[in-house]
Motif scaffolding. Structure first.
Motif, PDB file in Angstrom:
ATOM      1  N   UNK A   4       6.101  13.651   7.117  1.00 22.94           N
ATOM      2  CA  UNK A   4       7.181  14.523   6.352  1.00 22.94           C
ATOM      3  C   UNK A   4       6.845  14.297   4.846  1.00 22.94           C
ATOM      4  N   UNK A   5       6.542  13.017   4.617  1.00 23.61           N
ATOM      5  CA  UNK A   5       6.368  12.683   3.181  1.00 23.61           C
ATOM      6  C   UNK A   5       5.105  13.428   2.498  1.00 23.61           C
ATOM      7  N   UNK A   6       3.862  13.007   3.434  1.00 23.44           N
ATOM      8  CA  UNK A   6       2.903  13.718   3.060  1.00 23.44           C
ATOM      9  C   UNK A   6       2.798  15.345   2.985  1.00 23.44           C
ATOM     10  N   UNK A   7       3.526  15.948   3.806  1.00 24.05           N
ATOM     11  CA  UNK A   7       3.413  17.328   3.862  1.00 24.05           C
ATOM     12  C   UNK A   7       4.312  17.806   2.561  1.00 24.05           C
ATOM     13  N   UNK A   8       5.422  17.000   2.276  1.00 24.58           N
ATOM     14  CA  UNK A   8       6.122  17.416   1.103  1.00 24.58           C
ATOM     15  C   UNK A   8       5.442  17.282  -0.298  1.00 24.58           C
ATOM     16  N   UNK A   9       4.549  16.083  -0.273  1.00 27.00           N
ATOM     17  CA  UNK A   9       4.023  16.071  -1.690  1.00 27.00           C
ATOM     18  C   UNK A   9       2.765  17.130  -1.697  1.00 27.00           C
ATOM     19  N   UNK A  10       2.336  17.520  -0.484  1.00 20.84           N
ATOM     20  CA  UNK A  10       1.006  18.480  -0.537  1.00 20.84           C
ATOM     21  C   UNK A  10       2.036  19.994  -1.073  1.00 20.84           C
TER      22      UNK A  10
ATOM     23  N   UNK B 129      -1.164   9.408   2.189  1.00 21.55           N
ATOM     24  CA  UNK B 129       0.443   9.300   2.792  1.00 21.55           C
ATOM     25  C   UNK B 129       0.381   9.871   4.210  1.00 21.55           C
ATOM     26  N   UNK B 130      -0.279  10.880   4.539  1.00 19.39           N
ATOM     27  CA  UNK B 130      -0.426  11.639   5.807  1.00 19.39           C
ATOM     28  C   UNK B 130      -1.095  10.500   6.880  1.00 19.39           C
TER      29      UNK B 130
ATOM     30  N   UNK C 116       0.879  -1.066  -0.095  1.00 23.31           N
ATOM     31  CA  UNK C 116      -0.137  -0.113   0.047  1.00 23.31           C
ATOM     32  C   UNK C 116       0.679   1.330   0.200  1.00 23.31           C
ATOM     33  N   UNK C 117       1.991   1.291   0.847  1.00 20.77           N
ATOM     34  CA  UNK C 117       2.740   2.495   0.906  1.00 20.77           C
ATOM     35  C   UNK C 117       3.511   2.569  -0.397  1.00 20.77           C
ATOM     36  N   UNK C 118       4.036   1.403  -0.975  1.00 21.41           N
ATOM     37  CA  UNK C 118       4.699   1.353  -2.431  1.00 21.41           C
ATOM     38  C   UNK C 118       3.650   2.088  -3.377  1.00 21.41           C
ATOM     39  N   UNK C 119       2.387   1.881  -3.228  1.00 21.37           N
ATOM     40  CA  UNK C 119       1.509   2.228  -4.310  1.00 21.37           C
ATOM     41  C   UNK C 119       1.607   3.738  -4.287  1.00 21.37           C
ATOM     42  N   UNK C 120       1.145   4.387  -3.006  1.00 20.09           N
ATOM     43  CA  UNK C 120       0.879   5.628  -2.983  1.00 20.09           C
ATOM     44  C   UNK C 120       2.400   6.571  -3.111  1.00 20.09           C
TER      45      UNK C 120
END
Length: 731
Positions: free
Chosen positions: A180-186, A336-337, A112-116
């Motif tokens: 960190x990943x989610x906010x970065x993509x945002x 992701x968040x 699931x993580x890999x997909x997103x």
């Protein structure tokens, strides 16, 4: 007693496991921990991997089954579902705050993580490496930007990444990586929306065009103005959008890689990372294709205009792709968040992982094993010092920088090389280059990770494989000894009467066009029916124009400079003459091999970097490596290649007396300079990989707990009969 136990790991790979016990009667020995006091307590003991024993099959931790049945009180407690709890008491469920619906737990797995993360890397590659490169010419034309200003826009991404890498990789590596990943993509999505903003804050694009301009019989007056358009100030908006792209993408290729590596078995990690990077490589290919489609749509959608996309004044709908990618990034940041600090079941992979970190002579590498190391700013200098004292890491970074120089240079000038060698249009060259990069780059990236997993290569073996790939591509790069001859061009490669043109001298004037008063600023190549290219219809002496019903191209008539045609009947077609180079197939084949072997070593080199440093330094090590790669490779690479290729230019653009871009290159010189640059960087890269392999010092096998192949491969057999039998009183 041997109990066959069929397991399905989190990675989706089935295997059989045996749990061996010395005595079936002692409940204390039927659990995975040896300090239990009663059968009842052994059923309730929290595992080291952060999960509770349960009779139900866990959606993400199916490797562990209960060794005894739950009591009635526990059964009622977990009847509504399983709650994953880490050893520190952290709930490892997917959701946002208190909102953790059970349907989301289906995605709470490495797959699931890999997909997103693949979707995020695909969007990043499509935006930054696809759309930006595709629309930069249209943006220059629409907002009156000069080349150095568009260069600043492109460089803003790398500048932002270099500024943020140390901070993000150090603190994010010891923090909550998915946040960190989610906010970065945002932030990346916001940057894409800002990049498209100038389209909606400026007036409509106006252009006045007459198809007679450039003909021999037309008025050739073109005014040269030094005034700067007010639209050029929008370059700061584009730079801000690119800066946000760089900030948002920084966690993706540092924390995203380590998050995947930490949550899967070490031998499956290269495959997961390879899939992740393959998506990042397919992104630019999609950006070129989709961006090219959007550029065939006029920028002011719905407005009727006489211009066609092949006209130099045409501006396509450059902004649509950025709006779509921005919306996609904003949406993908939400799931992701919602991911936990680590996935359920990941702790057992950390326990079973075999350390392959380089061993320093002074033993200072053990400092990074401290659980409290790296949590404060005070540890930052020590972290940097530990990495600088690791020669394997240093030379892997330098090898990566040399490879990045070649990749950045070839990705920037590869289409231009094909355009010049095979006499193609810019769009045809970009499409052909895309057909090379997608299977060679994407296939090489995935295949590199697959090979590491298939042969279960250790760190030293991985570095040797990288050295093999670099040496193979070095041999293949000698194909650039071959080149395709330039198509004859009147006044550039030969005289108008087909005599030899003195080297280094241009002569675009001839008796056949002297009365046309042609301008150097009006470059629009045409191909005469005599097989010779001309600088423009005016320089070919053409006086009339029509449109071909078959091809849709413009056909020029009464071209007085075309010698093989009867008087007043010379014909010329808009565009370059088609090349019939016999070496085309061979050149493309070996270019494919060079790209394949270059990308074949990318994931193994990244895997070696992760393994040669301590676990707690992995994110920070990737951040430092990205800084080195960008500073020494990604940023100067196009500059170095560009300066070498410009040496082969035959015809420069003339903008009111000032030198602009290059129109025509000498193919032989271009191939030679490309060969020299490629050989130099490949030799240096091979030397760095050789040093990294020679100086690598693995930990001694006897000092590594669980260093056997069984432990490495995840076969968590419990051989309790090796230990002396303990009675209940001894516990």
């Amino acid at each position: 007693m041997a109990m066959p136990h069929n397991l399905a790991g989190e990675n989706g790979f089935n295997f059989t496991q045996k749990l061996i016990f010395s005595s079936p009667s002692n409940p204390a020995e039927n659990s995975l921990t040896f300090d239990t006091t009663s059968p009842k307590e052994s059923c309730n003991t929290s595992e080291s991997n952060g999960t509770l024993y349960s009779s139900a099959n866990s959606p993400s931790d199916s490797c562990i089954k209960p060794l005894c049945d739950e009591g009635p009180e526990n059964k009622s407690q977990f009847s509504k579902g399983i709650k994953y709890v880490s050893s520190e008491g952290e709930v490892l469920v997917c959701g946002w705050g208190a909102f953790t619906p059970s349907c989301l737990q289906f995605f709470n797995t490495p797959k699931g993580v890999l997909f997103f993360l693949c979707v995020a890397s695909f969007l990043q590659g499509m935006t930054v490496n696809g759309f930006i490169n595709t629309v930069i010419t249209s943006i220059e034309r629409r907002f009156d930007l000069r080349s150095y200003e568009s260069g600043l826009i492109a460089s803003s991404y790398d500048i932002a990444a270099c500024v943020c890498l140390t901070f993000v990789s150090y603190f994010g590596g010891n923090g909550h990586k998915p946040r960190w990943l989610g906010w970065g993509v945002l932030i990346m999505g916001i940057g894409s929306v800002i990049f498209a903003l100038p389209q909606f804050t400026t007036s409509q694009y106006e252009v006045h065009f007459s198809e007679e301009i450039g003909m021999c019989s037309s008025n050739q007056s073109v005014g040269c103005t030094e005034s700067v358009s007010s639209l050029s100030s929008y370059r700061f908006v584009f730079m801000l959008g690119q800066f946000l792209h760089g900030i948002g993408a920084t966690p993706l290729y540092t924390l995203g890689v380590t998050y995947l590596d930490e949550n899967v078995k070490s031998n499956y990690s290269p495959v997961y990372i390879a899939i992740f990077y393959t998506a990042a490589i397919l992104g630019p290919a999609a950006g070129y294709l989709v961006g090219g489609i959007f550029l065939n749509i006029y920028t002011e959608i719905g407005r009727q205009i006489d211009l066609t996309p092949d006209n130099t004044l045409w501006v396509g709908a450059w902004w649509i792709g950025f709006l779509g990618a921005g919306a996609g990034s904003l949406l993908i940041s939400i799931p992701i968040l919602g991911y936990p600090h680590r996935l359920p079941g990941s702790q057992r992979y950390i326990v079973m992982r075999v350390s392959e970190a380089h061993q320093l002579k002074d033993g200072s590498h053990k400092t990074a094993s401290d659980p409290d190391f790296g949590k404060t700013v005070k540890d930052l200098p020590r972290s940097v010092l530990l990495l600088l004292k690791n020669p394997t890491f240093i030379f892997l970074c330098l090898a990566g920088a040399t490879e990045a120089t070649l990749i950045a240079g070839m990705s920037t000038f590869g289409p231009k090389f094909l355009e010049s060698q095979f006499s193609l249009s810019a769009s045809e060259a970009a499409t052909l280059f895309g057909y090379l990069v997608v299977p060679a780059g994407g296939g090489g990236t995935f295949l590199g990770g697959f090979i590491v997993n298939k042969f279960k290569l250790r760190c030293s073996g991985i570095i040797k494989f990288c050295l093999f790939c670099t040496m193979s591509s070095l041999l293949a790069i000698f194909i650039f000894f071959i080149d395709c001859p330039n198509m004859p061009m009147a006044g550039v490669t030969q005289m108008y009467d087909r005599s030899i043109l003195p080297e280094g001298r241009l002569n675009l004037s001839a008796p056949c066009n002297v009365e046309c008063d042609c301008l150097r600023e009006m470059y629009s190549p045409v191909c005469g029916n005599d097989g010779i290219m001309y600088y423009s219809p005016c320089h070919a002496g053409c006086k009339k124009v029509s449109t071909s019903h078959k091809s849709g191209k413009k056909v020029y008539h009464e071209c007085s400079c075309i010698l093989d045609a009867p008087a007043a009947s010379g014909l010329a077609t808009a565009g370059k003459c088609t090349s019939s180079c016999e070496r085309r197939t061979l050149l493309l084949l070996f270019m494919f091999v060079v790209i394949l072997f270059t990308f074949l070593s990318s994931i193994p080199a990244l895997t070696a970097t992760l393994r040669c440093v301590s676990d707690r330094q992995r994110s920070f090590a990737l951040g430092i490596q990205w800084i080195v790669v960008r500073t020494l490779g990604g940023i100067p690479g196009p500059i170095a290649f560009g300066s070498m290729i410009d040496r082969s230019c035959l015809l420069w653009q003339n903008q009111c007396g000032e030198q602009g871009s290059c129109y025509v290159y000498q193919n032989f010189a271009m191939s030679q300079y490309t060969l020299v640059a490629g050989v130099i960087y490949k030799v240096i890269g091979s030397f760095f990989f050789l040093l990294a392999c020679a100086l690598y010092k693995p930990p001694p096998p006897e000092s590594v707990p669980g260093s056997s192949d069984a432990s490495e491969n995840g076969n968590c057999d419990v051989q309790e009969n090796k230990y002396p039998h303990q009675s209940q009183d001894d516990v």
